[in-house]
Design an enzyme around this catalytic site. Sequence first.
Site, PDB file in Angstrom:
ATOM      1  N   THR A 197     -28.586  24.119  19.868  1.00  0.00           N
ATOM      2  CA  THR A 197     -30.391  25.125  20.392  1.00  0.00           C
ATOM      3  C   THR A 197     -29.714  26.897  19.852  1.00  0.00           C
ATOM      4  O   THR A 197     -31.083  27.220  19.356  1.00  0.00           O
ATOM      5  CB  THR A 197     -30.186  24.645  21.227  1.00  0.00           C
ATOM      6  OG1 THR A 197     -29.811  23.352  22.299  1.00  0.00           O
ATOM      7  CG2 THR A 197     -31.965  24.895  21.998  1.00  0.00           C
ATOM      8  N   SER A 198     -29.037  27.644  20.286  1.00  0.00           N
ATOM      9  CA  SER A 198     -28.745  28.416  20.675  1.00  0.00           C
ATOM     10  C   SER A 198     -28.844  29.162  19.106  1.00  0.00           C
ATOM     11  O   SER A 198     -29.088  30.149  17.656  1.00  0.00           O
ATOM     12  CB  SER A 198     -27.808  29.321  21.407  1.00  0.00           C
ATOM     13  OG  SER A 198     -27.872  28.761  22.540  1.00  0.00           O
ATOM     14  N   VAL A 257     -15.542  23.704  12.800  1.00  0.00           N
ATOM     15  CA  VAL A 257     -14.494  24.756  13.491  1.00  0.00           C
ATOM     16  C   VAL A 257     -13.314  24.188  13.938  1.00  0.00           C
ATOM     17  O   VAL A 257     -13.488  24.285  14.649  1.00  0.00           O
ATOM     18  CB  VAL A 257     -15.328  26.022  13.796  1.00  0.00           C
ATOM     19  CG1 VAL A 257     -14.597  26.920  14.182  1.00  0.00           C
ATOM     20  CG2 VAL A 257     -16.487  26.175  12.598  1.00  0.00           C
ATOM     21  N   HIS A 265     -26.320  18.787  32.071  1.00  0.00           N
ATOM     22  CA  HIS A 265     -27.161  20.324  32.169  1.00  0.00           C
ATOM     23  C   HIS A 265     -25.314  21.170  32.510  1.00  0.00           C
ATOM     24  O   HIS A 265     -25.420  22.331  33.461  1.00  0.00           O
ATOM     25  CB  HIS A 265     -27.713  20.757  32.512  1.00  0.00           C
ATOM     26  CG  HIS A 265     -29.271  20.516  33.177  1.00  0.00           C
ATOM     27  ND1 HIS A 265     -29.999  20.073  33.908  1.00  0.00           N
ATOM     28  CD2 HIS A 265     -29.530  19.563  32.249  1.00  0.00           C
ATOM     29  CE1 HIS A 265     -30.906  19.903  33.391  1.00  0.00           C
ATOM     30  NE2 HIS A 265     -30.832  18.868  32.362  1.00  0.00           N
ATOM     31  N   HIS A 312     -33.319  22.954  33.787  1.00  0.00           N
ATOM     32  CA  HIS A 312     -33.157  22.963  32.444  1.00  0.00           C
ATOM     33  C   HIS A 312     -32.893  23.596  31.129  1.00  0.00           C
ATOM     34  O   HIS A 312     -33.310  24.715  31.595  1.00  0.00           O
ATOM     35  CB  HIS A 312     -33.947  21.503  31.788  1.00  0.00           C
ATOM     36  CG  HIS A 312     -33.996  20.534  32.846  1.00  0.00           C
ATOM     37  ND1 HIS A 312     -34.267  18.813  33.043  1.00  0.00           N
ATOM     38  CD2 HIS A 312     -34.944  20.881  34.426  1.00  0.00           C
ATOM     39  CE1 HIS A 312     -34.537  18.914  34.080  1.00  0.00           C
ATOM     40  NE2 HIS A 312     -34.981  19.120  34.638  1.00  0.00           N
TER      41      HIS A 312
HETATM   42  C1  FAD Z   1     -29.061  14.210  27.439  1.00  0.00           C
HETATM   43  C2  FAD Z   1     -29.027  15.454  27.992  1.00  0.00           C
HETATM   44  C3  FAD Z   1     -30.367  15.847  28.518  1.00  0.00           C
HETATM   45  C4  FAD Z   1     -31.274  17.236  28.675  1.00  0.00           C
HETATM   46  N1  FAD Z   1     -32.169  16.993  29.031  1.00  0.00           N
HETATM   47  C5  FAD Z   1     -32.734  18.453  28.764  1.00  0.00           C
HETATM   48  C6  FAD Z   1     -34.685  17.709  28.729  1.00  0.00           C
HETATM   49  O1  FAD Z   1     -35.177  17.370  29.388  1.00  0.00           O
HETATM   50  N2  FAD Z   1     -34.953  20.153  29.258  1.00  0.00           N
HETATM   51  C7  FAD Z   1     -33.997  20.742  28.869  1.00  0.00           C
HETATM   52  O2  FAD Z   1     -34.545  21.801  28.407  1.00  0.00           O
HETATM   53  N3  FAD Z   1     -32.642  20.334  28.413  1.00  0.00           N
HETATM   54  C8  FAD Z   1     -31.997  19.342  28.272  1.00  0.00           C
HETATM   55  N4  FAD Z   1     -30.795  19.138  28.225  1.00  0.00           N
HETATM   56  C9  FAD Z   1     -29.912  20.400  27.779  1.00  0.00           C
HETATM   57  C10 FAD Z   1     -29.941  20.986  26.519  1.00  0.00           C
HETATM   58  O3  FAD Z   1     -30.144  20.718  26.141  1.00  0.00           O
HETATM   59  C11 FAD Z   1     -28.581  22.290  26.537  1.00  0.00           C
HETATM   60  O4  FAD Z   1     -28.028  22.271  27.448  1.00  0.00           O
HETATM   61  C12 FAD Z   1     -28.686  23.448  25.897  1.00  0.00           C
HETATM   62  O5  FAD Z   1     -29.779  22.433  24.002  1.00  0.00           O
HETATM   63  C13 FAD Z   1     -27.749  24.058  25.084  1.00  0.00           C
HETATM   64  O6  FAD Z   1     -27.484  24.535  23.747  1.00  0.00           O
HETATM   65  P1  FAD Z   1     -26.907  25.389  23.117  1.00  0.00           P
HETATM   66  O7  FAD Z   1     -27.157  26.010  22.204  1.00  0.00           O
HETATM   67  O8  FAD Z   1     -25.446  25.580  23.847  1.00  0.00           O
HETATM   68  O9  FAD Z   1     -25.434  23.545  22.565  1.00  0.00           O
HETATM   69  P2  FAD Z   1     -25.819  23.135  21.610  1.00  0.00           P
HETATM   70  O10 FAD Z   1     -28.011  22.673  21.314  1.00  0.00           O
HETATM   71  O11 FAD Z   1     -25.354  21.861  22.033  1.00  0.00           O
HETATM   72  O12 FAD Z   1     -25.218  22.880  20.224  1.00  0.00           O
HETATM   73  C14 FAD Z   1     -23.806  23.346  20.155  1.00  0.00           C
HETATM   74  C15 FAD Z   1     -23.331  22.296  18.726  1.00  0.00           C
HETATM   75  O13 FAD Z   1     -22.019  22.773  18.227  1.00  0.00           O
HETATM   76  C16 FAD Z   1     -22.195  21.922  17.319  1.00  0.00           C
HETATM   77  N5  FAD Z   1     -20.191  21.553  17.859  1.00  0.00           N
HETATM   78  C17 FAD Z   1     -19.645  22.160  18.999  1.00  0.00           C
HETATM   79  N6  FAD Z   1     -18.048  21.658  18.221  1.00  0.00           N
HETATM   80  C18 FAD Z   1     -18.160  22.367  17.107  1.00  0.00           C
HETATM   81  C19 FAD Z   1     -17.057  22.611  16.245  1.00  0.00           C
HETATM   82  N7  FAD Z   1     -15.899  22.720  16.248  1.00  0.00           N
HETATM   83  N8  FAD Z   1     -17.326  22.663  14.470  1.00  0.00           N
HETATM   84  C20 FAD Z   1     -19.107  23.008  14.389  1.00  0.00           C
HETATM   85  N9  FAD Z   1     -19.874  22.581  15.420  1.00  0.00           N
HETATM   86  C21 FAD Z   1     -19.403  22.181  16.709  1.00  0.00           C
HETATM   87  C22 FAD Z   1     -22.414  20.569  17.962  1.00  0.00           C
HETATM   88  O14 FAD Z   1     -21.980  19.503  17.213  1.00  0.00           O
HETATM   89  C23 FAD Z   1     -24.018  21.069  17.995  1.00  0.00           C
HETATM   90  O15 FAD Z   1     -24.961  20.502  17.494  1.00  0.00           O
HETATM   91  C24 FAD Z   1     -30.611  17.986  27.731  1.00  0.00           C
HETATM   92  C25 FAD Z   1     -28.791  17.425  27.866  1.00  0.00           C
HETATM   93  C26 FAD Z   1     -28.656  16.590  27.045  1.00  0.00           C
HETATM   94  C27 FAD Z   1     -27.359  16.441  26.890  1.00  0.00           C
END
Ligand code: FAD
Length: 647
Positions: free
Chosen positions: A47-48, A276, A578, A622
């Site tokens: 996401t980020s 990574v 979350h 969320h």
């Molecule tokens: C089942 C579920 C339901 C949810 N429902 C909602 C909702 O309805 N509404 C809402 O707002 N939020 C919801 N959330 C929360 C929200 O989606 C997440 O908190 C948010 O998207 C996290 O963003 P992020 O960028 O921190 O991590 P992520 O979007 O999880 O991205 C991390 C990425 O890094 C990759 N990665 C990890 N380790 C490595 C590595 N070593 N090397 C390379 N790549 C790697 C992963 O594969 C992933 O693609 C939900 C979350 C989940 C899991």
Amino acid sequence: MRMALLRAIAVSLSVAGTSALPYHASLKRQVSELRPDYDFIIVGGGTSGLTVADRLSKAFPKKSVLVVEYGAIEYAPGVFDPPTLWTQSDPNAVSRWSFNSLPNPEVDNHTAFIAIGKTVGGSSAANGMFFDRGSRFDYDAWTEVGGPELRPSKIKWNWNGMIAYFKKSVTFTEPPPAIAQKYGYTWDVSGAYGGTTPIFSSYPPFQWGDQPVLRETWEEMGLEPRRECAGGDKEGICWVPTSEDPITARRSHSGLGHYAAVQPRSNYDLLVKHQVVRVVYPKGLKAKSGPPLVVVRSVSDAGQQFNVTAKAEVIISAGAFHTPTVLLRSGIGPASYLRAAGVPTLIDLPGVGSNLQDHSGPGVFWNYTKPGNFSPLPHDMLDPTFKADATTGFNQVPARGPYTLSMGNSAIYVSLPHVAPATYRDLVAKIRRLATVGNTAASYLPPDTDPSVVAGYKDQLQTLANLFANAEAPSLETPWAESGGSALAFHLHPLSRGTVRLDPGDHLAQPILDYRMLSNPLDLDLHLAHLRFLRKLLDTPTMRRYGAVELAPGPAVAATDDALRAYIRQTMILSFQHPCCTAPMLTRAKGGVVGPDLKVHGTPGGLRVADMSIAPLLIGSHLSATAYAVGEKAADIIIEEWSKPGH
Ligand SMILES: Cc1cc2nc3c(=O)[nH]c(=O)nc-3n(C[C@H](O)[C@H](O)[C@H](O)COP(=O)(O)OP(=O)(O)OC[C@H]3O[C@@H](n4cnc5c(N)ncnc54)[C@H](O)[C@@H]3O)c2cc1C
Ligand SMILES: *[C@@H]1O[C@H](CO)[C@@H](O)[C@H](O)[C@H]1NC(C)=O
Ligand SMILES: *[C@@H]1O[C@H](CO)[C@@H](O)[C@H](O)[C@H]1NC(C)=O
Ligand SMILES: *[C@@H]1O[C@H](CO)[C@@H](O)[C@H](O)[C@H]1NC(C)=O
């Protein structure tokens, strides 16, 4: 009951389609296809991470950007999912990681179940599409908890410092007037929106027939409907949009909006199915040693590791569970832990993998004995004709019908003074005492916790006490996910803290999560206050009209606080999916991992974190909307730095 609860949650997890994103020349499957080096390398295409990659590659056409993503692109939903999957969910789908935490002793050794995204788009491609933001007080708390040391920074992560990024990060589309009128949707574009980024925030053209019942109930409980809840103030009854396309109602996620939609862009590469492993500063941590290199390995052909060179910066965006694993494997973490794990320490940073927080809570369940005459209701999906029409409707343009609705669009957000007017002062005073008197707070953290992390935790408790005392800062959320029969009490600001650690048997495997829910016993009192409040919904004229009968906890259990406490321990859901806060933005002396510029403490530069792990405190919503805003703000900080003369 427990399984039913989990299944109810799982429905909201939504599902992975098999439709592929369009392929592009810049999609890489092997290290041999990469350029010799990149200016920016982003770890994790979630996401980020993809938000940052999109913005950097746009701002700097002459600089190259590589995203390394563990998951495959084939499973990133290009559409919102085959309709048959609407009511089913496979937590082991290939586009997700599913975790069980360690047994949690305070809750009868139950484990938290969490399924996070493992695909292009990360968790935005696997979540429940509920698209809300925290209240202004949640982000103001991020700045407050940083203390006087962080306050002088000109980079502000409070509400005023975030709102522009929230607005920029999404395109909000007003629902057609007929739809808005039919369901009573309200919004305020100028207060909350205005962006044109292809990440979509929309209201679906469908609600189940009994949707108004709980809204009536909530009004009867004294809660006020708000016109807009994404503009900083959300105490009351909220409409919450869905992260979906306004016309097709298909899932909108970062893999589509920040990768597919902006391709081809010749300086933006995506390497999929690679993990990574760590980052390495080949020249050590001297001021001029430049950014670290990135060690990757193929997921399918594990074994051989490759170095990829970054010339400007490495940005870790692997999410709250995996960002700490990359840091720990790099030797950046608590020195005592790293020694025991056999990883040479590069930077002693005790906060890495500490401070894990998540929403959790029990529910209230009931049955209607005098069903109203509502139509349609979810059980209508069992009727083949109704279901066939739902499928047809979903494939029309514009889409219509039940499949356009993901999790539901309503929630209440209630502050502790409104939840528990008679007892909240006492609870707040207890939290303050914990923050200021003696060392009991330390005893609620894991035994090996570094004093710097304890000091930061006490600051957090102080800030949380302020939040709990604020009648406009929600401490309880109850989303109304589906029609009738259940209401879950999300505890928005937990006091307990968990950890993320490497698997001692295999550092490259999935991390070990210790959720430690209720390890701070005041959390149980807060859950109790929320549950006592929520049960009152059954005592409203509307619920009486439909003959609502409470099934759980039930009047017998609710007769005493102790029985209700036992009910909470036995039935609470340990994760509403979350997780956050495992590389918190705090000073190093307070257990922080990054500063307001998101640079990892102790590095000479060239290494930042940008994802939900940087939050010092969990927010009252969320997380995905905030994950996008964090990505937008991170990108701006980096762009500003690299636009300066001399770079
Ligand atoms: C089942 C579920 C339901 C949810 N429902 C909602 C909702 O309805 N509404 C809402 O707002 N939020 C919801 N959330 C929360 C929200 O989606 C997440 O908190 C948010 O998207 C996290 O963003 P992020 O960028 O921190 O991590 P992520 O979007 O999880 O991205 C991390 C990425 O890094 C990759 N990665 C990890 N380790 C490595 C590595 N070593 N090397 C390379 N790549 C790697 C992963 O594969 C992933 O693609 C939900 C979350 C989940 C899991
Ligand atoms: C939880 O597990 C621990 C360790 O196995 C055990 O000692 C304890 O009795 C268990 N507690 C409960 C409530 O089952
Ligand atoms: C990767 O870089 C490290 C640090 O410079 C070096 O020790 C290692 O040999 C390199 N590995 C490969 C495969 O080039
Ligand atoms: C709830 O009500 C439904 C429909 O009346 C009934 O089938 C079901 O058994 C009830 N559940 C419980 C636990 O009483």
